[in-house]
Design a protein around this motif. Structure first.
Motif, PDB file in Angstrom:
ATOM      1  N   LEU A 151       0.824  -1.207   0.000  1.00  0.00           N
ATOM      2  CA  LEU A 151       0.000   0.000   0.000  1.00  0.00           C
ATOM      3  C   LEU A 151       0.859   1.258   0.000  1.00  0.00           C
ATOM      4  O   LEU A 151       0.655   2.173  -0.821  1.00  0.00           O
ATOM      5  CB  LEU A 151      -0.933  -0.007   1.208  1.00  0.00           C
ATOM      6  CG  LEU A 151      -1.776   1.253   1.422  1.00  0.00           C
ATOM      7  CD1 LEU A 151      -2.709   1.483   0.250  1.00  0.00           C
ATOM      8  CD2 LEU A 151      -2.562   1.154   2.734  1.00  0.00           C
ATOM      9  N   LEU A 152       1.826   1.308   0.905  1.00  0.00           N
ATOM     10  CA  LEU A 152       2.612   2.529   1.025  1.00  0.00           C
ATOM     11  C   LEU A 152       3.686   2.635  -0.042  1.00  0.00           C
ATOM     12  O   LEU A 152       4.142   3.743  -0.356  1.00  0.00           O
ATOM     13  CB  LEU A 152       3.205   2.632   2.422  1.00  0.00           C
ATOM     14  CG  LEU A 152       2.134   2.961   3.464  1.00  0.00           C
ATOM     15  CD1 LEU A 152       2.675   2.891   4.874  1.00  0.00           C
ATOM     16  CD2 LEU A 152       1.535   4.342   3.197  1.00  0.00           C
ATOM     17  N   ARG A 153       4.092   1.524  -0.641  1.00  0.00           N
ATOM     18  CA  ARG A 153       4.982   1.639  -1.802  1.00  0.00           C
ATOM     19  C   ARG A 153       4.213   2.254  -2.975  1.00  0.00           C
ATOM     20  O   ARG A 153       4.785   3.009  -3.773  1.00  0.00           O
ATOM     21  CB  ARG A 153       5.568   0.270  -2.159  1.00  0.00           C
ATOM     22  CG  ARG A 153       6.825   0.392  -2.996  1.00  0.00           C
ATOM     23  CD  ARG A 153       7.774  -0.795  -2.879  1.00  0.00           C
ATOM     24  NE  ARG A 153       7.079  -2.054  -2.893  1.00  0.00           N
ATOM     25  CZ  ARG A 153       7.072  -2.905  -1.856  1.00  0.00           C
ATOM     26  NH1 ARG A 153       7.716  -2.618  -0.745  1.00  0.00           N
ATOM     27  NH2 ARG A 153       6.430  -4.043  -1.936  1.00  0.00           N
ATOM     28  N   THR A 154       2.931   1.938  -3.083  1.00  0.00           N
ATOM     29  CA  THR A 154       2.094   2.598  -4.081  1.00  0.00           C
ATOM     30  C   THR A 154       2.078   4.104  -3.841  1.00  0.00           C
ATOM     31  O   THR A 154       2.291   4.904  -4.758  1.00  0.00           O
ATOM     32  CB  THR A 154       0.651   2.054  -4.014  1.00  0.00           C
ATOM     33  OG1 THR A 154       0.657   0.639  -4.197  1.00  0.00           O
ATOM     34  CG2 THR A 154      -0.217   2.701  -5.085  1.00  0.00           C
ATOM     35  N   VAL A 155       1.828   4.498  -2.582  1.00  0.00           N
ATOM     36  CA  VAL A 155       1.750   5.923  -2.234  1.00  0.00           C
ATOM     37  C   VAL A 155       3.072   6.626  -2.507  1.00  0.00           C
ATOM     38  O   VAL A 155       3.117   7.702  -3.117  1.00  0.00           O
ATOM     39  CB  VAL A 155       1.338   6.083  -0.762  1.00  0.00           C
ATOM     40  CG1 VAL A 155       1.455   7.545  -0.324  1.00  0.00           C
ATOM     41  CG2 VAL A 155      -0.077   5.569  -0.548  1.00  0.00           C
ATOM     42  N   HIS A 156       4.165   6.029  -2.071  1.00  0.00           N
ATOM     43  CA  HIS A 156       5.470   6.670  -2.266  1.00  0.00           C
ATOM     44  C   HIS A 156       5.838   6.759  -3.746  1.00  0.00           C
ATOM     45  O   HIS A 156       6.489   7.732  -4.158  1.00  0.00           O
ATOM     46  CB  HIS A 156       6.546   5.921  -1.485  1.00  0.00           C
ATOM     47  CG  HIS A 156       6.602   6.303  -0.039  1.00  0.00           C
ATOM     48  ND1 HIS A 156       7.285   7.408   0.425  1.00  0.00           N
ATOM     49  CD2 HIS A 156       6.024   5.739   1.051  1.00  0.00           C
ATOM     50  CE1 HIS A 156       7.139   7.501   1.736  1.00  0.00           C
ATOM     51  NE2 HIS A 156       6.379   6.495   2.149  1.00  0.00           N
ATOM     52  N   GLU A 164       3.033   0.316  -8.585  1.00  0.00           N
ATOM     53  CA  GLU A 164       4.215   1.161  -8.494  1.00  0.00           C
ATOM     54  C   GLU A 164       4.291   1.979  -9.773  1.00  0.00           C
ATOM     55  O   GLU A 164       4.341   1.425 -10.879  1.00  0.00           O
ATOM     56  CB  GLU A 164       5.480   0.332  -8.294  1.00  0.00           C
ATOM     57  CG  GLU A 164       5.537  -0.358  -6.932  1.00  0.00           C
ATOM     58  CD  GLU A 164       6.824  -1.108  -6.706  1.00  0.00           C
ATOM     59  OE1 GLU A 164       7.904  -0.484  -6.798  1.00  0.00           O
ATOM     60  OE2 GLU A 164       6.765  -2.326  -6.443  1.00  0.00           O
ATOM     61  N   CYS A 165       4.266   3.288  -9.609  1.00  0.00           N
ATOM     62  CA  CYS A 165       4.279   4.199 -10.745  1.00  0.00           C
ATOM     63  C   CYS A 165       5.715   4.471 -11.183  1.00  0.00           C
ATOM     64  O   CYS A 165       6.618   4.572 -10.355  1.00  0.00           O
ATOM     65  CB  CYS A 165       3.595   5.509 -10.379  1.00  0.00           C
ATOM     66  SG  CYS A 165       1.908   5.306  -9.751  1.00  0.00           S
TER      67      CYS A 165
END
Length: 617
Positions: free
Chosen positions: A173-178, A254-255
């Motif tokens: 989740l937070l790797r997505t956000v970062h 992951e963008c």
């Protein structure tokens, strides 16, 4: 010592993934638009792939599995060795350099038992994910022309990035956000909205709220309170959004660099555009980032399951003029896209009576196209998505009730006479048909002055393989043997049939695997243009031609390409199905179990076929 060896192995083997993908792509470009060749021209074989690719790339080496449900989600129960204490523990423990530049994570052998235990929590390798830092580096996977293409973001509208999650792992989740924060121009980011759809894991409560409150981009967590499902949770986020553009992501993405500006600039230029990125693969086993292919568009099969299909020869020719230009897609996968907020709500947002997940991507795709908008893929935008072989989540009411109820709504509201075709061959959806309250959605369609589904098929997806009034639809039966041509059972990772065309006992009532479509022009014995003989999953009768013409020419079922070698004509008087490229006719050899062949046209009974129509409305 082990870590040192692992890093050496990674440096040695990580480039192999890219090399194999490149080889597959070059082989693909040297032949048919949709198949991979070996040294004997036109004989299709699987491409040898790395472990991270083989689960997601089909036997032609080019298709990527995206957007369709696989696995059992009938229960919330977890294996007995997964205690509540374990489920509520955040095990994020990053190791420097793990997963760097999208490389795979290799778990030491002595941790394999623990790794397998944790796998059941999210149905991906949680231990591997938890070893990767939240801000891991990724390669720039865009084409060279995309990397050098300048996008002026001055004056572009800001976007709200909306991410729905339910019991997601902290690390994913937070790797997505970062990845959103680190690889997006800050001038384009209004906010990040996390929508918690009734998660039960404790670390996704106050701990998450505290963490996101310190991020450099305004980030808030909205909570549904009870399980609402993807559709209604996304609506909650959209209604709260302050940005002019809504950008939806899944909670395990992951963008990459350049992903956002390529979406926003297109929506800003036309507020009725829905723009999707190219969806790359994050391995559920090693978390390797694997670049996908950009020469596909989204559509759906006869059962309304989303699929990726290869662009045909005409579309490929247009694409090669400028590979950086976005291109239209008949349908979107639905998890990742950007859209003007006002247009989203003017168009009716989401159908709130859809449950949990499934079918909402087709419903929105049909509605956008039929009601004045467009859907496209931006090849200079790449976002990695974690694909699982099964889902860890429950579907309240059961998968069948949810999925087929949603698809029944799609058919009833948007597909006009083709809804009867869908229900005729989908008993699960037929069972759900009369339970759907659709009056408000039909009224919405009327208010928006939307086009018909006939218009959609003819104008947005003219390459489609659905039956129409100008096409034959039915069985291709051998006159003497009384058997029918059937799609092969061999399938690639996309569940797309591939293999020799075979004869089997004709089924009554008719079944989809024995149904074919053919334009009526191919029925005219005086017309030598011919037509493709297509069936579900965008596959066609094809004859790979061989340099040595003394060899037997076997008929295969492979991806429709628009090439002349897939053109046939039918003579209703003689019963002959003529392959136009070779001038030979479809024949049943003595070893019929090995498939059908081509032979010189004659009046032999082995070459006599009956096109038996089946009503589809």
């Amino acid at each position: 010592m082990y870590d040192m060896m692992s890093r050496r192995m990674l440096r040695r083997w990580s480039p192999l993934i890219g090399i194999l993908v490149l080889c597959a792509f070059l082989l693909w470009q040297s032949g048919s638009p949709s198949q991979v060749q070996e040294s004997r021209r036109d004989d299709w074989i699987p491409v040898r792939l790395s472990k991270d690719q083989e689960e997601y790339v089909d036997r032609r080496g080019v298709h990527v599995v995206v957007g369709h449900y696989m696995g059992d989600t009938s229960s919330d129960k977890h294996p007995p060795n997964l205690t509540d204490a374990l489920l509520n523990t955040n095990m994020f423990d990053p190791k420097p350099g793990e997963g760097k530049d999208g490389s795979p994570v290799l778990i030491p052998p002595h941790l394999s038992t623990r790794m397998q235990q944790l796998y059941h929590i999210n149905r991906f390798n949680l231990m591997a994910s938890d070893r990767i830092p939240l801000n891991r580096t990724l390669p720039d996977v865009r084409k060279k022309r995309c990397r050098t293409k300048q996008i002026d973001i001055t004056g572009l509208p800001k976007t709200s990035v909306i991410i729905v999650f339910h019991n997601e792992a902290w690390s994913t989740l937070l790797r997505t956000v970062h990845s959103v924060i680190n690889r997006s121009p800050s001038a384009l980011l209004q906010e990040i909205i996390l929508v918690d759809d009734a998660s039960t894991r404790k670390f996704l409560g106050a701990d998450l709220d505290n963490y996101v409150s310190r991020l450099s981009v305004p980030t808030k967590v909205l909570r549904t309170g009870k399980r609402e499902g993807l559709v209604r949770a996304r609506l909650l986020g959209a209604r709260s959004a302050q940005g002019q553009i809504l950008t939806f992501l899944d909670a395990h993405c992951e963008c990459t660099v350049g992903w956002l500006e390529s979406l926003v600039v297109r929506v800003a230029a036309d507020r009725k555009r829905v723009v999707c990125p190219v969806i790359d693969i994050i391995s559920d086993d090693t978390f390797a980032y694997v670049r996908s292919f950009e020469l596909h568009w989204g559509a759906f099969n006869w059962e309304l399951h989303f699929r990726w299909y290869t662009l045909d020869a005409a579309e490929l020719k247009k694409r090669r003029q400028d590979m950086t230009q976005p291109f239209s897609t008949p349908a979107m996968a639905g998890g990742l896209f950007a859209m003007d907020k006002n247009f989203f709500f003017e168009l009716g947002a989401y159908d709130e009576r859809m449950e949990v997940w499934g079918g909402e991507n087709l419903e929105l795709s049909f509605r956008v196209w039929q009601c004045g908008g467009s859907v496209e893929i931006a090849p200079c935008s790449h976002v990695g998505h974690l694909f699982r072989k099964s889902s860890p989540y429950s579907f309240p009411g059961g998968v069948s009730e949810v999925l087929y109820g949603n698809l029944a709504r799609v058919a009833l509201v948007w597909m006009d006479e083709w809804k009867e075709f869908y229900f005729k061959f989908s008993p699960e959806a037929q069972r759900m048909r009369d339970r759907q309250a659709i009056r408000s959605r039909l009224e919405l369609r009327k208010q928006l002055h939307c086009h018909s589904f006939h218009w959609y098929l003819g104008n947005i997806w003219p390459q489609h393989f659905f039956p129409t009034d100008s096409r034959f639809f039915g069985k291709i039966k051998h006159k003497i043997r009384g058997e029918c041509i059937e799609k092969p059972t061999g399938k690639g990772s996309l569940n797309q049939p591939m293999g020799p065309a075979v004869l089997t006992r004709c089924q009554d009532p008719p079944v989809l695997r024995q149904m074919f479509v053919m334009n009526l022009v191919g029925f005219n014995p005086e017309n030598d243009k011919g037509a493709a003989i297509m069936t579900d999953e965008s596959v066609c009768l094809d004859v790979p031609m061989k340099e040595d013409t003394s060899r037997i020419l076997r008929v295969k079922v492979i991806a429709c390409s628009g090439q002349s070698r897939q053109s046939w004509s039918y003579n209703s008087e003689s019963g002959a199905l003529k392959h136009l490229s070779s001038g030979l006719c479809l024949d049943v050899p003595e070893d019929a179990e090995n498939g059908l062949t081509l032979n010189a046209c004659n009046t032999y009974p082995s070459q006599q076929w009956v096109m038996e129509s089946v009503p589809w409305k």
